[in-house]
Structure formats: C-alpha cells, structure tokens
Write an enzyme that holds these catalytic residues in place. Structure first.
Site: not given
Length: 521
Positions: A100, A103, A252, A494
């Site tokens: 994703d 990670d 999410y 990120e």
C-alpha cells in the site's frame, strides 16, 4: 561561370522560398494552436511533451518498487521476491498485488482504486502513453493488480480484501524480502458485508475489462464476469467494510459505501452498454446517494466527483435527441461535474482555497492526493469539452474554456514537479532535488541487511535512504507550502501506491494534446 552562378542563385532562391513557406506554416500552426486554446500553447497532437513524458516514466517505476510476489523482469536492484505465501491459509495465490505505501500491507480498498485509476488513464490516454513509450509499463502494473484481484474473488459472495495485520506490520521496520511475520487474511462475505470495497473492486475490474478488450478478449471477459458478480454481491449485501471490521477504520475509514455502488454501476455501463447500470446510477440510487448539486473533491474515499465526470462523458458524446441525451438524471450529474470544475478554477467565484504557491489545498495529511486527483479530472473534462465541441463552462455567470481547465491541471502538475516555493520535486527521482528520506521500509534499509522486525535504527537515522524509491509521490507540503524531509514525518513524507495511479493519470493527460475517444468500449 556566370551561368553557373545564375543557376546557383535560382536554386538558392528556391530553397529560400521553401524554407520561408515552412516557417510560415509552423508559425501558422502555433498561432492556430494558441488561438484554439485561449492563447495557451499545448503540445501538438501525438507529439509528447518532454517534461511530462520524463515525469511519467519516473512515476510508473513506483509500481515496480511496490510489487509483491515472484518478480518478473525486475529492474529495481534493491527489490526481490516477497510474500510468496500470501493467501496460503485459504489455499489461494495472493502473492501478487502491491504494497500500500511504505509498509507491507495489501489493502484491497485502495489497491482496487489504484487499478480503477490506472485503467481510466490507459483508456483515455493510451495513445499518449504509447507516444511517451510508457504504455507497456502501465499495462504491466495493471496486470499485476488484476491478477491479484481475480484470485481474491474465489466465489460469488467472497472477496479477500486484506493481506497482513496492520498493527503487527506497522510495529516492524524491515524489508519485505525478509519479513517472516504471519500475514492473516480478511474477507467480505454475506455475513460480513463491505459494499464499498467490493464495489470498488467491481469498478476496477469493469474498467480493466475495457482496457484488455482489444488485446486479450478472454482476460477481458473474465474481468467483466468478476465485476458483474461483485457488483451484485455489493448491492445485495450492503454495509461499509469499516463497520464490519471497525479496527480497520484507523487506516482507510470508508465514510460511506453508496458512492462506490454508483461508481461501479457507471463503469459497468461503459463496459457492457447495459442501460440497467446507467439507470441504477441516474435513477433512485442517484437521487438518494449522489448528493447531486454539491461539488466535492475526488479521492480514494469519495468517488462521487469521479462518477460525475465519468457519466458526463456520456452526456458530452450522446447523439442529439437520443434517450440517453434526454436522461434528466444524467443531466444532473453533468451539472454537478460542471460545479466541481468551477471550484477548481482559480478565477471562478466558487474557487477553493489555494496555498500561496498555487496548490489546491484540502487536507493536511497526504496533501497532494486531492489536487492531483482534481487535476486529473480537470484534464479529462477539458478533453471531453474539446473533443465534443461543447467548449464553454459557466461558473456563476463567468465563462471558462477547456484551456482554462487544462491550465489548472498543468499548474498542479508543475507544482508537484518543482514549481513551488520549496523548489522541490515531490516526485522522487524526478529533477535534481526531491525528498531523500521517504517513509518507506524497503528504500530505507540496505538490500544486504536482514533486520528482522526490529530495524528501527533505519527508520530513525537522519541519513538519506540508501535506496531511491523512484516514482514515489510523497504526501506533500503543509498549508504554508513548507515540507520537512524526515522519515518519521509520515503525513508529509510517505508515498502511497494509489497516489502514483493519480499522478500517472494526470501526467498522461498532459503528455500530448489530442482528442479522446468518443466511446470507451
């Protein structure tokens, strides 16, 4: 001697005349392009813009960085095979797909959205991708995602939506190639509904079926079959997946599932031509769930603006007097899409907030998601307007053109690529200056180091990443256009795989200036 000079003079005069005519033709073309596009010069049809073509090539590499499974023709020297046993507990091969973000989670909701957006980009701008020699890279990434989604749907009413335990995964800082923690599966069933993630998966597969239709009919048919069965499942057993699995809302959180149902129905209409799907979106469900008349921002969580633009495509290219062209519900989608475009245009009275540097600013966390997604919609809408000849957009009495939308789209892309107060490219690997400490496990740890779960020293070090996460689109700047290049600065530094799908779509739309197809099928 005099005769030879005379002949030479005649030839020279002829060549001078030819060159003059060529110069006049080029000038006339540029003037025409300027005139046609409100004074703004766009790349000529079929001729790729070097800057955006280069950026597109960079952006597409992040999908290679994020791949899980047994890698094929791997060109990322610090990546290797990983997660080969994913799905084993269910006797499924879920080794493919993509991680994703920084990670090693596979979240089905955002992965499916990545697939939908990649498909939409290829459908609208496949020729531009080919001109930039990037079509194969986009198709490779799309196929890797679709293979995973097909395997994640083993029966009509079962969809595996997650691989890995996010709590356990996020406690570890390690390379995916060396991780040894258990990777449990999460699935949607009739007793544990998740209409949002199931419908998004249906949308992704329906859109991808259109991409593969001219090149692999068998694969296309399989994708469409999965999409139709998934949509029926999502619609019959309704519920949000983060209500079924509340612990996942920390990652999410889906605010509602209705927008994904409308989004999926719209893609299925394009993929099948079946008017029942269009009626689903424009009839009762549209009136109840679409919130028509209220412009919003497009994102992984809210598909309504995307649906409005996608269904506006039908309005733009409907034959005069056709039943589709007279559909009042479809007209409401088109009106709302117009309103979405109006909030994006900086000169509109309803213009949304911009930073001093010119970035559309909606959220602090992952701030680039909304402007890039919005800019993609603006580029697409601009091309719908230009191709259809319906070139005027009215915002509170002010008139705007397709070129105004394209100018906005370019402004957001240019901000990302370095035209911003930080003079920093937020696309890693593009330009001379970009973030060096991206929050990404694989990029931050040397390829020959096995840290086990406890590689925190590589998270906390102030040194630049030893590996470049080429193509990563980081979260982005704060409201004051500032950015802190710190690996632990997750909200800014990120990168996510779905962000990459959005920037790939935007850059593909800007690579060249050309008409879009009047039909996606």
């Amino acid at each position: 001697m005099a005769a030879r000079c005379c002949g030479c003079s005649v030839r020279c005069c002829c060549w001078l005349l030819v060159l003059t005519l060529v110069a006049l033709a080029v000038t006339a073309t540029v003037v025409f392009v300027r005139y046609r596009n409100g004074g703004q010069v766009f790349p000529l049809p079929g001729v790729p813009d070097a800057k955006y073509a280069e950026a597109l090539a960079v952006a597409l590499q992040f999908f290679q960085v994020q791949k899980s499974g047994k890698l094929v023709n791997n060109e990322i020297p610090w990546r290797g095979d990983s997660a080969l046993d994913d799905g084993e507990e269910a006797k499924l091969d879920l080794s493919k797909g993509m991680y994703d973000a920084g990670d090693h989670m596979k979240f089905g909701f955002t992965l499916a959205f990545t697939g939908t957006m990649l498909s939409w980009s290829v459908l609208e701008y496949g020729d531009a991708m080919r001109a930039a020699k990037q079509h194969d890279a986009a198709m490779d990434a799309l196929g890797w995602i679709m293979d995973f989604l097909i395997n994640a749907h083993p029966s009509d009413d079962v969809l595996y939506i997650q691989v890995g335990d996010p709590k356990a995964d996020h406690k570890c800082w390690e390379r995916p190639e060396t991780m040894s923690e258990k990777r449990p599966l999460t699935k949607i069933t009739t007793k544990s509904p998740g209409s949002d993630v199931v419908a998004e998966t249906a949308a992704a597969m329906a859109a991808a079926s259109l991409v593969y239709k001219p090149i692999n009919g068998t694969y296309s048919s399989s994708l469409l079959d999965h999409a139709q069965r998934l949509f029926a499942f999502a619609d019959k057993y309704r519920g949000a997946y983060t209500r079924t699995f509340p612990e996942l809302s920390a990652y999410y959180n889906s605010t509602t599932y209705q927008d994904e149902l409308l989004w999926a129905a719209s893609w299925l209409y394009h993929a099948t031509g079946n008017h029942s799907y269009l009626s689903y979106a424009t009839g009762k469900n549209g009136k109840e769930y679409a919130d028509l008349g209220n412009p919003r921002y497009f994102s992984w969580d809210d598909k309504r603006p995307g649906t409005e633009v996608l269904l506006s495509r039908v309005s733009f290219f409907a034959a005069d007097g056709s039943d589709v062209g007279q559909d009042e519900g479809l007209g409401s989608y088109k009106d709302t899409a117009d309103a979405v475009m109006c909030i994006l245009l900086p000169e509109s009275d309803t213009a949304a907030f911009r930073t001093d540097g010119g970035l559309l600013y909606v959220a602090e966390w992952n701030s680039l998601q909304h402007p890039v997604a919005s800019a993609f919609l603006a580029a697409v809408y601009s091309d719908y307007m230009s191709t259809s000849g319906k070139t005027e957009l009215t915002c509170s009495g002010k008139s705007f053109t397709a070129s105004d939308l394209r100018k906005f789209a370019k402004s957001q892309a240019d901000y990302v690529l370095g035209d911003n107060p930080m003079k920093l490219s937020y696309l890693v690997g593009y330009g001379d200056t970009y973030p060096q400490r991206v929050h990404h496990r694989g990029a931050s740890i040397p390829a020959d180091v096995d840290t086990g779960c406890d590689g925190q020293e590589w998270l906390k070090t102030s040194k630049p990443n030893p590996n470049v996460a080429t193509g990563a689109l980081v979260g982005g700047p704060f409201k004051n256009d500032s950015f802190i290049d710190d690996r632990e600065n997750v909200r800014q530094n990120e990168a996510t795989t779905y962000n990459s799908a959005l920037i790939v779509g935007l850059l593909s739309g800007l690579v060249s200036y050309s008409s879009v197809a009047q039909s996606l099928s």
